[in-house]
Design a protein around this motif. Structure first.
Motif, PDB file in Angstrom:
ATOM      1  N   LYS A  42       0.673  -1.670  -0.129  1.00 29.58           N
ATOM      2  CA  LYS A  42      -0.492  -0.014  -0.020  1.00 29.58           C
ATOM      3  C   LYS A  42       0.691   1.534   0.127  1.00 29.58           C
ATOM      4  O   LYS A  42       1.635   1.671   0.634  1.00 29.58           O
ATOM      5  CB  LYS A  42      -0.937   0.050   1.441  1.00 29.58           C
ATOM      6  CG  LYS A  42      -2.088   0.765   1.031  1.00 29.58           C
ATOM      7  CD  LYS A  42      -2.652   0.961   2.780  1.00 29.58           C
ATOM      8  CE  LYS A  42      -3.917   1.713   2.716  1.00 29.58           C
ATOM      9  NZ  LYS A  42      -4.707   1.273   3.194  1.00 29.58           N
ATOM     10  N   PRO A  43       0.935   2.232  -0.939  1.00 29.20           N
ATOM     11  CA  PRO A  43       1.436   3.662  -1.115  1.00 29.20           C
ATOM     12  C   PRO A  43       1.252   4.438  -0.514  1.00 29.20           C
ATOM     13  O   PRO A  43      -0.181   4.198   0.278  1.00 29.20           O
ATOM     14  CB  PRO A  43       1.436   3.673  -2.323  1.00 29.20           C
ATOM     15  CG  PRO A  43      -0.157   3.399  -3.373  1.00 29.20           C
ATOM     16  CD  PRO A  43      -0.210   1.849  -1.960  1.00 29.20           C
ATOM     17  N   ILE A  44       1.986   4.874   0.264  1.00 28.86           N
ATOM     18  CA  ILE A  44       1.199   6.107   1.506  1.00 28.86           C
ATOM     19  C   ILE A  44       1.767   7.668   0.716  1.00 28.86           C
ATOM     20  O   ILE A  44       2.290   7.868  -0.294  1.00 28.86           O
ATOM     21  CB  ILE A  44       2.647   5.994   2.361  1.00 28.86           C
ATOM     22  CG1 ILE A  44       2.264   4.479   3.256  1.00 28.86           C
ATOM     23  CG2 ILE A  44       2.721   7.630   3.035  1.00 28.86           C
ATOM     24  CD1 ILE A  44       3.649   4.795   4.487  1.00 28.86           C
ATOM     25  N   ILE A  45       0.740   8.609   0.308  1.00 29.82           N
ATOM     26  CA  ILE A  45       1.091  10.455  -0.183  1.00 29.82           C
ATOM     27  C   ILE A  45       1.458  10.813   1.403  1.00 29.82           C
ATOM     28  O   ILE A  45       0.587  11.046   2.327  1.00 29.82           O
ATOM     29  CB  ILE A  45      -0.712  10.585  -0.410  1.00 29.82           C
ATOM     30  CG1 ILE A  45      -1.234   9.753  -1.459  1.00 29.82           C
ATOM     31  CG2 ILE A  45      -0.162  11.881  -0.651  1.00 29.82           C
ATOM     32  CD1 ILE A  45      -2.546  10.208  -1.740  1.00 29.82           C
ATOM     33  N   GLU A  46       2.752  12.048   0.378  1.00 26.69           N
ATOM     34  CA  GLU A  46       3.617  12.694   1.191  1.00 26.69           C
ATOM     35  C   GLU A  46       3.167  13.567   1.236  1.00 26.69           C
ATOM     36  O   GLU A  46       3.004  13.705   0.013  1.00 26.69           O
ATOM     37  CB  GLU A  46       4.568  12.284   1.220  1.00 26.69           C
ATOM     38  CG  GLU A  46       5.880  13.025   2.305  1.00 26.69           C
ATOM     39  CD  GLU A  46       6.828  12.726   2.428  1.00 26.69           C
ATOM     40  OE1 GLU A  46       7.387  11.598   3.173  1.00 26.69           O
ATOM     41  OE2 GLU A  46       7.920  13.076   1.616  1.00 26.69           O
TER      42      GLU A  46
END
Length: 104
Positions: free
Chosen positions: A14-18
């Motif tokens: 699962k990617p993460i948005i920064e």
């Protein structure tokens, strides 16, 4: 020589948005959203309020689609952003990141 092509069918992490800034963002500021993923060779796509993101002339994607820059940000850009990492038919979406745009 027979070369066997092996495709990993492991699920995509699962990617993460920064984000450079997400709240109290004043009209006309630049916002940079990065899609962080541990997987290599994945295709990145972006979503806005659950729909595929339609790029406007104020938005720019990096070459690998991993970074979305909105410059300048406007009130209509406020909402929920997600990025999706996909690889060989497997895909995983980030949690929504909420961008609030407040006018001066």
């Amino acid at each position: 020589d027979h070369h066997l092509l092996c495709f990993s069918t492991a699920p995509v992490a699962k990617p993460i948005i920064e984000a450079s800034n997400t709240t109290g963002t004043e009209h006309g500021v630049t916002v940079v959203l990065k899609c962080l993923t541990n997987d290599t060779g994945v295709a990145i796509s972006w979503f806005f309020n659950g729909q595929s993101l339609l790029l406007t002339e104020r938005m720019e994607l990096s070459q690998d689609n991993g970074t979305l820059t909105i410059e300048p940000v406007r009130r209509e850009d406020a909402g929920h952003y997600q990025c999706e990492a996909s690889h060989l038919g497997n895909s995983s979406k980030s949690d929504p990141l909420r961008l609030d745009v407040k006018c001066k």
